[in-house]
Design a protein around this motif. Structure first.
Motif, PDB file in Angstrom:
ATOM      1  N   ILE A 159      -8.268  28.288 -18.572  1.00 16.76           N
ATOM      2  CA  ILE A 159      -7.735  29.131 -17.442  1.00 16.76           C
ATOM      3  C   ILE A 159      -8.870  29.968 -16.790  1.00 16.76           C
ATOM      4  O   ILE A 159      -9.038  29.786 -15.685  1.00 16.76           O
ATOM      5  N   ALA A 160      -9.732  30.448 -17.799  1.00 14.94           N
ATOM      6  CA  ALA A 160     -10.880  31.399 -17.360  1.00 14.94           C
ATOM      7  C   ALA A 160     -11.753  30.655 -16.608  1.00 14.94           C
ATOM      8  O   ALA A 160     -12.380  30.963 -15.545  1.00 14.94           O
ATOM      9  N   LEU A 161     -12.016  29.388 -17.070  1.00 14.86           N
ATOM     10  CA  LEU A 161     -13.015  28.487 -16.460  1.00 14.86           C
ATOM     11  C   LEU A 161     -12.670  27.945 -15.048  1.00 14.86           C
ATOM     12  O   LEU A 161     -13.360  28.034 -13.868  1.00 14.86           O
ATOM     13  N   ASN A 162     -11.479  27.485 -15.091  1.00 17.53           N
ATOM     14  CA  ASN A 162     -10.988  26.965 -13.882  1.00 17.53           C
ATOM     15  C   ASN A 162     -10.696  27.991 -12.796  1.00 17.53           C
ATOM     16  O   ASN A 162     -11.043  27.879 -11.682  1.00 17.53           O
ATOM     17  N   ARG A 163     -10.466  29.432 -13.004  1.00 17.61           N
ATOM     18  CA  ARG A 163     -10.534  30.285 -12.225  1.00 17.61           C
ATOM     19  C   ARG A 163     -11.805  30.750 -11.678  1.00 17.61           C
ATOM     20  O   ARG A 163     -11.710  30.832 -10.394  1.00 17.61           O
ATOM     21  N   HIS A 164     -12.750  30.922 -12.468  1.00 21.15           N
ATOM     22  CA  HIS A 164     -13.855  31.106 -12.036  1.00 21.15           C
ATOM     23  C   HIS A 164     -14.584  29.832 -11.004  1.00 21.15           C
ATOM     24  O   HIS A 164     -15.392  30.181 -10.117  1.00 21.15           O
ATOM     25  N   LEU A 165     -14.313  28.780 -11.494  1.00 24.00           N
ATOM     26  CA  LEU A 165     -14.880  27.587 -10.603  1.00 24.00           C
ATOM     27  C   LEU A 165     -14.037  27.679  -9.222  1.00 24.00           C
ATOM     28  O   LEU A 165     -14.847  27.246  -8.345  1.00 24.00           O
ATOM     29  N   LYS A 166     -12.711  28.004  -9.170  1.00 24.98           N
ATOM     30  CA  LYS A 166     -12.134  28.033  -8.104  1.00 24.98           C
ATOM     31  C   LYS A 166     -12.731  28.996  -6.980  1.00 24.98           C
ATOM     32  O   LYS A 166     -12.939  28.973  -6.027  1.00 24.98           O
ATOM     33  N   THR A 167     -13.226  30.243  -7.901  1.00 23.89           N
ATOM     34  CA  THR A 167     -13.965  31.295  -6.931  1.00 23.89           C
ATOM     35  C   THR A 167     -15.254  30.468  -6.385  1.00 23.89           C
ATOM     36  O   THR A 167     -15.735  30.957  -5.333  1.00 23.89           O
ATOM     37  N   LEU A 168     -15.874  30.011  -7.394  1.00 24.41           N
ATOM     38  CA  LEU A 168     -17.223  29.362  -6.980  1.00 24.41           C
ATOM     39  C   LEU A 168     -17.134  28.425  -5.838  1.00 24.41           C
ATOM     40  O   LEU A 168     -17.754  28.401  -5.067  1.00 24.41           O
ATOM     41  N   GLU A 169     -16.181  27.479  -5.889  1.00 18.30           N
ATOM     42  CA  GLU A 169     -15.805  26.447  -4.858  1.00 18.30           C
ATOM     43  C   GLU A 169     -15.856  27.368  -3.482  1.00 18.30           C
ATOM     44  O   GLU A 169     -16.468  26.609  -2.783  1.00 18.30           O
TER      45      GLU A 169
END
Length: 641
Positions: free
Chosen positions: A509-519
């Motif tokens: 969840i933490a990685l996917n949330r950060h990845l979405k922000t980065l995208e």
């Protein structure tokens, strides 16, 4: 069955192999003059043989002779030698080779072709056999099995040295006059001529056609990614236009250049660096009279005074270098090496010192960025990442990491976006105006042999081969978003995000949330992520299935290992894959220098030792503070070298 054909004029004799239970083999010893005896073994591993026991026979064959080449059809599939997947026999062979200190030589293209498949099953196994070699699969028979051509060069060809002068050169090279370094470096990199190139519209055969074909390919590379964000584009456009319309035509509040500053910069120039299009090399600059230094000071001060970078200094000559393992006939397989005018680099050095002083005084660059900063290196960033992972393992926590691949990172920087960010960081206006002039209206020409392509324009990116380019890129990605439950790790464009917890669902969840922000941030600033080359890895001893990680709505599979800043990280943190990678890399480099360091080479012992310490040992010791605590059984893989 197996057989070996030997020319009648080559002294040889047959050796009766030991009793074999799982493989078939023929063994011949070559009795070469002035050389150690070499034993050739032709081997066939039948499909029906036990995939877990056939290495017992290979071990018995290895005992026949120390200098041995075992080659043939192993019927073993493994991704390490180019197969699409790994089978039981391939895994057994790989484990045996690693534990026995052997080496597998495999061609870069498949050796067997099925109806809808292709695989590499014809291999060679050697032990401490360091002669230079090449191995290729030949598509010359109507069989589904290709013949394999394996050449070992027992007699060496020395680059750029006549046979008559070879011994004299080998004995007399020394470090004081630079002849040793010039001579030894020619062995490290083999020059590859560019073959006929296949362009989508045509075929390039002459050097002029090749140069223009590569220039067309690079022109497409030096352009913005096709990403739109209307709101950001409007803000950036207004910001840049407002700055350019309100800044004065000249500045007086800049630190002037001193003659001593220029002289110190010139003293650091390397004599053997290739010149730019103007042909003025560093040897000429190093011998400039004092009056010319004063002229150069006036030019540099005027660049800062008027915020203008000379147009003639904005042309690059590009030398194409083939990327390792890529198709040499594809124009996209070449990496551009830019040669800029040497005098322009002196001016860049002065500008960079002013920029770095401001960045350090105002603490502009984020602490997560370790690239191109004083007293920081790849080893420091690796220590930061590995200590975070190891601390988690010690506390029985899992650590998830995603290593992002930014597509054409330096070549596709949005230049107006970069100028906008320089304005937001309150960089001195005279520097912003210079960098705007420096980046715009740049062009290049590709050189193949002595032929130059037509001039092409660069529409995006920071400047290849420049001094200020890397720092400008660091400023462009300096506002990359962070998150409270992950850590960000950046070295130039190598970006990783990590999260740790005992629960792998929390990590996902933490990685996917950060990845979405980065995208969202990447799209906003026209940065393209290559999801196909992005790697995710979970550092844990657990084998439980893991929830998926997504980048741009594409699932990133969890990997067993990944390469980050030149080091292989495996999910269990054993470092064994890294040591095997380093071992292979060390052997490949040793083969290049073997003509100089072989036992029968006439080079002096002190120079042989210097080749080891200058070229070979750094391969073994790179980032050793990071992996130095590994188990002794794994470190022994390197010590055996």
């Amino acid at each position: 069955g197996t057989a070996i054909f030997v020319k009648n004029n080559i002294p040889h004799h047959e050796i009766i192999p030991p009793t074999l239970h799982y493989v078939e083999a023929t063994v011949v010893a070559l009795d070469l003059n002035n050389s150690e005896k070499i034993t050739l073994t032709s081997i066939y591993v039948p499909h029906s043989s036990d995939p877990g026991m056939f290495t017992v026979d290979i071990e018995n064959l290895i005992q026949v002779s120390p200098n041995q080449i075992i080659c043939g059809d192993f019927n073993a599939h493994h991704i390490n030698w180019g197969c699409a997947s790994t089978n039981h026999r391939g895994a057994t062979l790989m484990n045996f080779v690693n534990s026995a200190g052997l080496e597998i030589l495999a061609p870069s293209t498949p050796t067997r072709f099925g109806t809808n498949s292709a695989s590499t099953i014809h291999l060679a196994i050697v032990r401490e056999f360091l002669y230079p070699y090449d191995i290729i699969s030949l598509p010359e028979l109507s069989s589904d099995h290709n013949p394999i051509l394996l050449n070992f060069y027992l007699k060496f060809s020395i680059p750029s040295i006549n046979e008559e002068n070879y011994l004299d050169t080998l004995i007399n090279v020394n470090t004081e006059d630079g002849t040793f370094w010039n001579f030894s470096r020619s062995f490290k990199r083999k020059k590859n001529n560019i073959p006929t190139l296949k362009d989508p519209a045509s075929i390039a055969q002459t050097n002029s056609e090749k140069a223009n074909c590569l220039a067309d390919s690079l022109e497409n590379q030096f352009k913005l990614n096709d990403l739109q964000h209307t709101e950001t584009e409007a803000i950036v456009g207004n910001s840049v236009n407002c700055f350019l319309n309100t800044t004065p035509n000249h500045f007086n509040n800049f630190p002037p250049t001193s003659n001593d500053e220029l002289i110190n910069c010139i003293k650091k120039l390397k004599k053997n660096k290739a010149p730019g299009y103007d042909g003025i090399n560093n040897k000429i600059i190093l011998n400039l009279p004092h009056a010319s230094i004063t002229t150069l000071k006036i030019i540099t001060d005027n660049i800062m005074k008027f915020g203008y970078f000379p147009t003639r200094w904005k042309t690059a000559t590009i030398i194409p270098i083939l990327k390792p393992g890529k198709d040499p006939t594809d124009p996209m397989s070449y990496r551009p090496i830019s040669l800029l005018p040497s005098i322009s680099k002196i001016a860049e050095h002065i500008l960079l010192s002013r920029l770095n002083d401001y960045l350090e005084e105002n603490n502009i660059l984020i602490p997560e960025q370790f690239g191109f900063r004083k007293k920081l290196s790849t080893t420091h960033q690796l220590l930061r990442v590995t200590e975070y992972i190891q601390e988690g393992l010690n506390n029985k926590q899992k650590t998830g990491a995603v290593f992002l691949d930014i597509q054409k990172a330096f070549d596709r920087v949005w230049q107006d976006g970069l100028i906008h960010k320089l304005i937001k960081y309150n960089i001195p206006p005279y520097l912003i105006k210079i960098f705007h002039s420096y980046l715009t209206n740049r062009n290049f020409a590709v050189r193949v042999e002595n032929e130059l392509s037509h001039t092409k324009f660069i529409k995006a990116g920071v400047v290849q081969g420049s001094k200020v380019g890397p720092v400008l890129f660091a400023l462009f990605i300096n506002d990359m978003p962070k998150q409270f439950n992950t850590i960000l790790s950046i070295f130039a464009d190598d970006t990783a995000i990590l999260a740790r917890n005992k629960n792998h669902n929390y990590i996902q969840i933490a990685l996917n949330r950060h990845l979405k922000t980065l995208e969202d941030w990447f799209a906003k600033w026209k940065i393209q992520i290559n999801a196909g080359k992005t790697v995710a890895i979970m550092f844990t001893n657990s084998r439980r299935p893991l929830p998926p990680i997504k980048v741009n709505n594409q699932i990133i599979p969890w990997s067993q290992e990944c390469k980050y800043l030149g080091v292989i990280l495996d999910k269990r943190f054993t470092w064994k894959p890294h040591f095997l990678y380093i071992k292979k890399k060390f052997r490949e480099l040793t083969r290049k220098f073997y003509p100089l360091i072989a036992r029968n080479s006439k080079m002096t012992r002190s120079n042989k030792l210097l080749i080891y310490t200058a070229f070979l040992r750094p391969v073994l010791s790179y980032a050793c503070p990071v992996w130095g605590y590994a188990a002794k059984s794994n470190i022994n893989l390197l010590e055996k070298e």
